[in-house]
Scaffold this active site. Structure first.
Site, PDB file in Angstrom:
ATOM      1  N   HIS A  18      19.554 -14.729  89.856  1.00  0.00           N
ATOM      2  CA  HIS A  18      19.231 -13.885  91.003  1.00  0.00           C
ATOM      3  C   HIS A  18      18.169 -12.845  90.637  1.00  0.00           C
ATOM      4  CE1 HIS A  18      20.136 -11.850  94.859  1.00  0.00           C
ATOM      5  NE2 HIS A  18      19.804 -10.761  94.174  1.00  0.00           N
ATOM      6  N   GLU A  19      18.448 -12.104  89.567  1.00  0.00           N
ATOM      7  CA  GLU A  19      17.519 -11.042  89.179  1.00  0.00           C
ATOM      8  C   GLU A  19      16.208 -11.597  88.641  1.00  0.00           C
ATOM      9  OE1 GLU A  19      17.930  -8.063  89.974  1.00  0.00           O
ATOM     10  OE2 GLU A  19      20.017  -8.188  90.580  1.00  0.00           O
ATOM     11  N   HIS A  22      13.823 -12.095  91.524  1.00  0.00           N
ATOM     12  CA  HIS A  22      13.116 -10.866  91.895  1.00  0.00           C
ATOM     13  C   HIS A  22      12.035 -10.530  90.861  1.00  0.00           C
ATOM     14  CE1 HIS A  22      15.732 -10.039  95.201  1.00  0.00           C
ATOM     15  NE2 HIS A  22      16.797  -9.796  94.464  1.00  0.00           N
TER      16      HIS A  22
END
Length: 329
Positions: A18-19, A22
């Site tokens: 997820h990170e 980003h």
């Protein structure tokens, strides 16, 4: 011990993907990234490479990407807040998208290990129409009522849309054998008493991975849409403690079961983060869309207050779910 290790590995994988979504999107769009951290709390290890500090932290309960100008105004030319709206939308949506990518990878791994459902007959249930008619394990279903069968989905579709009697042609030992079978009704469904055998194929495994992820996304979306009208049952929503138990149980069952559950959780995490709620990626996306509609940025101080209130409410929900999970024990 297995439960704890499994939970840490699964949760770290989900958060990392997820990170990283980003992070990668921010870098590709020229945004200044101060930190990329896996875990929360005290730093166990850190190293600065270029302009970004990478760290591993003690508590495996999250992670973060710290971008310049993410939560306020900044004069830095490479600040998140100074990028074009479509660039910010890409950065905000990349985290959830990577959760869907992880789910695809995990389901593909499952299909690579055990195969995927095919038109080969797996088990034949005693006393059911298929067994009574003479269909055997290993038969390849070629046609049903003249309809060409290429997959297990074709088998289910042909049986459910059939008339009173099925004309089924199977291939057994390179010979075609024809059967006339009357399906049995089970809770309104037409069945003949066979299950799918599994087959391994790289390209079909990729296809099935996309199909399964799509079906899961549809199911979760449908649940969320109907939630205001139907509410939830006790087991519909699981908190952190319940998730630990589920992951531990799956790990003890098999690696395949753990991969399947991890994929499901990853999809849930991706969809949850896209919800238009303050403090979530979806909430931040809403503010960017409002900016596009208004033609000018939303007041950053006001937006920050909204996200802070949303964060507090999310933490309150988390605490509630933890206590509810514990009470079940």
């Amino acid at each position: 011990m297995i439960t704890a290790i499994s939970f840490i590995l699964v949760f770290c994988a989900l958060v990392f993907f997820h990170e990283f979504g980003h992070f990668a999107a921010a870098k590709l769009n020229g945004i200044y990234v101060h930190q990329f951290a896996l875990g929360m709390g005290p730093v166990l290890f850190k190293k600065k490479i270029g302009e970004t500090e990478y760290s591993l932290r003690l508590l495996p309960i999250g992670g973060f990407v710290n971008m310049e100008g993410e939560d306020g105004e900044s004069d830095h030319p490479r600040a998140f807040s100074n990028k074009k709206p479509f660039q910010r939308l890409i950065v905000l949506s990349s985290g959830p998208i990577m959760n869907f990518v992880l789910a695809l990878i995990l389901f593909f791994s499952v299909f690579t290990i055990i195969g995927f459902p095919s038109n080969i007959v797996g088990n034949v249930t005693d006393g059911f129409p298929a067994q009574v008619s003479g269909i055997e394990r290993g038969d390849i279903i070629k046609t049903i009522d003249g309809r060409s069968i290429k997959s297990w989905e074709d088998v289910i579709s042909a049986i459910s849309s059939s008339k009173d009697t099925l004309d089924i042609v199977v291939v057994r030992n390179s010979k075609e054998i024809e059967f006339n079978i009357v399906p049995k009704l089970d809770n309104g469904r037409k069945i003949i008493g066979v299950t799918s055998g599994y087959q391994k194929n790289f390209f079909k495994s990729v296809k099935y991975s996309f199909l399964v992820v799509g079906d899961v996304i549809k199911g979760i979306t449908s649940f969320l849409i109907n939630l205001p009208l139907k509410g939830t049952q006790g087991g519909d929503v699981v908190g952190p403690v319940g998730m630990v138990g589920m992951i531990g149980k799956a790990a003890k069952e098999s690696m395949v079961r753990l991969l399947q559950l991890s994929a499901m959780i990853s999809i849930n995490l991706g969809i949850f983060n896209l919800l238009p709620l303050p403090a979530l990626d979806g909430g931040r996306i809403v503010f960017v869309l409002i900016e596009l509609l208004r033609g000018k940025p939303v007041n950053k101080e006001a937006e920050g207050k909204v996200h802070f209130i949303g964060f507090v409410l999310l933490m309150a929900l988390m605490v509630f779910l933890v206590f509810r999970d514990i009470s079940k024990f």
